[in-house]
Design a protein around this motif. Structure first.
Motif, PDB file in Angstrom:
ATOM      1  N   ARG A 192      31.365  61.486  19.229  1.00  0.00           N
ATOM      2  CA  ARG A 192      32.263  60.800  20.155  1.00  0.00           C
ATOM      3  C   ARG A 192      32.572  59.402  19.643  1.00  0.00           C
ATOM      4  N   ALA A 193      33.735  58.895  20.049  1.00  0.00           N
ATOM      5  CA  ALA A 193      34.116  57.511  19.726  1.00  0.00           C
ATOM      6  C   ALA A 193      34.762  56.893  20.956  1.00  0.00           C
ATOM      7  N   ALA A 194      34.325  55.702  21.311  1.00  0.00           N
ATOM      8  CA  ALA A 194      34.918  54.974  22.433  1.00  0.00           C
ATOM      9  C   ALA A 194      35.918  53.972  21.881  1.00  0.00           C
ATOM     10  N   ILE A 195      37.138  53.991  22.420  1.00  0.00           N
ATOM     11  CA  ILE A 195      38.177  53.069  21.985  1.00  0.00           C
ATOM     12  C   ILE A 195      38.699  52.313  23.200  1.00  0.00           C
ATOM     13  N   TYR A 196      39.350  51.166  22.937  1.00  0.00           N
ATOM     14  CA  TYR A 196      39.880  50.389  24.062  1.00  0.00           C
ATOM     15  C   TYR A 196      41.180  49.706  23.683  1.00  0.00           C
ATOM     16  N   HIS A 197      42.047  49.546  24.689  1.00  0.00           N
ATOM     17  CA  HIS A 197      43.310  48.829  24.538  1.00  0.00           C
ATOM     18  C   HIS A 197      42.971  47.337  24.573  1.00  0.00           C
ATOM     19  N   ASN A 198      43.283  46.599  23.493  1.00  0.00           N
ATOM     20  CA  ASN A 198      42.798  45.218  23.406  1.00  0.00           C
ATOM     21  C   ASN A 198      43.577  44.226  24.251  1.00  0.00           C
ATOM     22  N   GLU A 199      44.577  44.706  25.007  1.00  0.00           N
ATOM     23  CA  GLU A 199      45.282  43.836  25.952  1.00  0.00           C
ATOM     24  C   GLU A 199      44.904  44.169  27.397  1.00  0.00           C
ATOM     25  N   SER A 200      45.006  45.438  27.749  1.00  0.00           N
ATOM     26  CA  SER A 200      44.660  45.833  29.122  1.00  0.00           C
ATOM     27  C   SER A 200      43.158  46.061  29.293  1.00  0.00           C
ATOM     28  N   LYS A 201      42.434  46.232  28.153  1.00  0.00           N
ATOM     29  CA  LYS A 201      40.993  46.514  28.140  1.00  0.00           C
ATOM     30  C   LYS A 201      40.662  47.918  28.648  1.00  0.00           C
ATOM     31  N   HIS A 202      41.678  48.748  28.813  1.00  0.00           N
ATOM     32  CA  HIS A 202      41.444  50.141  29.216  1.00  0.00           C
ATOM     33  C   HIS A 202      40.641  50.854  28.131  1.00  0.00           C
ATOM     34  N   GLU A 203      39.618  51.607  28.531  1.00  0.00           N
ATOM     35  CA  GLU A 203      38.758  52.325  27.598  1.00  0.00           C
ATOM     36  C   GLU A 203      38.903  53.825  27.779  1.00  0.00           C
ATOM     37  N   GLU A 204      38.684  54.547  26.670  1.00  0.00           N
ATOM     38  CA  GLU A 204      38.643  56.002  26.746  1.00  0.00           C
ATOM     39  C   GLU A 204      37.717  56.523  25.653  1.00  0.00           C
ATOM     40  N   THR A 205      37.222  57.716  25.862  1.00  0.00           N
ATOM     41  CA  THR A 205      36.295  58.332  24.909  1.00  0.00           C
ATOM     42  C   THR A 205      36.955  59.551  24.278  1.00  0.00           C
ATOM     43  N   LEU A 206      36.876  59.628  22.952  1.00  0.00           N
ATOM     44  CA  LEU A 206      37.452  60.748  22.208  1.00  0.00           C
ATOM     45  C   LEU A 206      36.332  61.604  21.630  1.00  0.00           C
ATOM     46  N   ASP A 207      36.475  62.915  21.739  1.00  0.00           N
ATOM     47  CA  ASP A 207      35.556  63.829  21.063  1.00  0.00           C
ATOM     48  C   ASP A 207      36.044  63.996  19.628  1.00  0.00           C
ATOM     49  N   VAL A 208      35.238  63.552  18.677  1.00  0.00           N
ATOM     50  CA  VAL A 208      35.655  63.577  17.266  1.00  0.00           C
ATOM     51  C   VAL A 208      34.505  64.060  16.381  1.00  0.00           C
ATOM     52  N   ASP A 209      34.870  64.586  15.220  1.00  0.00           N
ATOM     53  CA  ASP A 209      33.886  65.020  14.222  1.00  0.00           C
ATOM     54  C   ASP A 209      33.751  64.012  13.086  1.00  0.00           C
ATOM     55  N   HIS A 210      34.854  63.272  12.831  1.00  0.00           N
ATOM     56  CA  HIS A 210      34.857  62.302  11.731  1.00  0.00           C
ATOM     57  C   HIS A 210      35.582  61.035  12.164  1.00  0.00           C
ATOM     58  N   VAL A 211      35.069  59.897  11.723  1.00  0.00           N
ATOM     59  CA  VAL A 211      35.748  58.613  11.891  1.00  0.00           C
ATOM     60  C   VAL A 211      35.978  58.039  10.498  1.00  0.00           C
ATOM     61  N   LEU A 212      37.235  57.819  10.159  1.00  0.00           N
ATOM     62  CA  LEU A 212      37.608  57.270   8.851  1.00  0.00           C
ATOM     63  C   LEU A 212      38.094  55.844   9.061  1.00  0.00           C
ATOM     64  N   VAL A 213      37.408  54.886   8.431  1.00  0.00           N
ATOM     65  CA  VAL A 213      37.685  53.468   8.647  1.00  0.00           C
ATOM     66  C   VAL A 213      38.392  52.874   7.433  1.00  0.00           C
ATOM     67  N   ASN A 214      39.569  52.301   7.658  1.00  0.00           N
ATOM     68  CA  ASN A 214      40.335  51.616   6.607  1.00  0.00           C
ATOM     69  C   ASN A 214      40.781  50.263   7.141  1.00  0.00           C
ATOM     70  N   ILE A 215      39.868  49.308   7.154  1.00  0.00           N
ATOM     71  CA  ILE A 215      40.167  47.989   7.719  1.00  0.00           C
ATOM     72  C   ILE A 215      40.155  46.891   6.660  1.00  0.00           C
ATOM     73  N   GLY A 216      40.282  47.284   5.393  1.00  0.00           N
ATOM     74  CA  GLY A 216      40.373  46.287   4.332  1.00  0.00           C
ATOM     75  C   GLY A 216      39.170  46.300   3.404  1.00  0.00           C
ATOM     76  N   PHE A 217      39.204  45.396   2.438  1.00  0.00           N
ATOM     77  CA  PHE A 217      38.157  45.322   1.426  1.00  0.00           C
ATOM     78  C   PHE A 217      37.722  43.880   1.200  1.00  0.00           C
ATOM     79  N   ASN A 218      36.485  43.724   0.769  1.00  0.00           N
ATOM     80  CA  ASN A 218      35.995  42.449   0.265  1.00  0.00           C
ATOM     81  C   ASN A 218      35.955  42.562  -1.251  1.00  0.00           C
TER      82      ASN A 218
END
Length: 269
Positions: free
Chosen positions: A162-188
């Protein structure tokens, strides 16, 4: 259109046709210059290599993906949490969440969407930084796009479930049933010892002139590590920069050589 690994394989075939001496598994540590012989010595963790001219094509340097700034998620690395994709097959028929809005995130969304059972992409902004054509293809693909959303947490029993996500303006949250989370938020990234070689740097890149030469004689640069006015960081332009660098490196070593080689095979010597 062509997978990077396939492009790399054919480039290697192109590169080895004239029998260069190739040294893999070596990390460059130091660079020395002998005024008497006008020769550079490149010292690595294993050997020392002499050269009268050098082309630096180190990309953005060594880099590591930026990790999720969430407590405890490291336990899911290798168990459904990914920062790189090596093979597409393990994702077939799976529920996937992609985090990011740049080229990597959007490209993987386009590659995985036809294979996944369900694919959701979240990005913290309403606008994407990826190429507009790639974004258009993603919007036309079976991808659920949620903006401006961020990842709050990952949960599961020994693997991602599972992954919990949220709307960063309204702060609304929801939970997604997932098998994989792929993160691409940049590099150092880091240029490492290159920063100590007395070269002019600008925003972590080597400044070069129209001949792709740095401020040190005999040292040239090409590709993402090189910068000049109007620079475009594209594979296509990197190829051209390498040709320019090698051509003028040859002329630097042999001033009598024709600056215009005619065709690339004339440069083999």
């Amino acid at each position: 259109k062509i997978l990077a690994k396939d492009l790399a394989r054919t480039l290697i075939e192109q590169a080895v046709q004239y029998g260069p001496s190739i040294h893999l598994g070596e990390q460059v540590r130091d660079l020395d210059f002998d005024d008497d012989t006008k020769t550079y010595t490149i010292r690595t963790n294993k050997n020392a290599h002499a050269a009268r001219a050098i082309v630096i094509a180190a990309g953005v340097g060594s880099f590591q993906p930026k990790a999720l700034p969430l407590s405890g998620v490291e336990r899911f690395e290798g168990h459904g949490l990914h920062y790189f994709v090596k093979e597409l097959a393990p994702f077939a028929g799976k529920r996937i969440l992609i985090v990011g809005g740049g080229d990597s995130a959007v490209d993987w969304a386009n590659a995985l969407a036809p294979r996944a059972a369900q694919l959701t992409l979240i990005h913290r902004r309403d606008q994407f930084r990826a190429h507009e054509d790639s974004v258009a293809k993603m919007r036309a693909a079976p991808v659920t796009i949620k903006t401006p959303y961020e990842l709050k947490s990952i949960d599961g029993d020994g693997k991602v479930e599972r992954a919990a996500i949220y709307h960063n303006e309204s702060k609304h949250e929801e939970t997604l049933d997932v098998d994989h989370v792929l993160v691409n938020i940049g590099f150092n990234n880091s240029l490492g010892p290159i920063t100590g070689w007395g070269l002019n740097l600008e925003a972590g890149q080597l400044k070069v002139d129209g001949m792709m030469q740095t401020n040190r004689s005999g040292l040239f640069a090409a590709g993402d590590i090189a910068t000049y006015p109007g620079k475009l960081k594209l594979i296509a332009t990197g190829f051209g920069e390498a040709c320019v660098a090698v051509n003028y490196a040859k002329h630097y070593l042999d001033p009598a050589a024709n600056i215009f080689p005619g065709h690339s095979s004339n440069m083999k010597r």
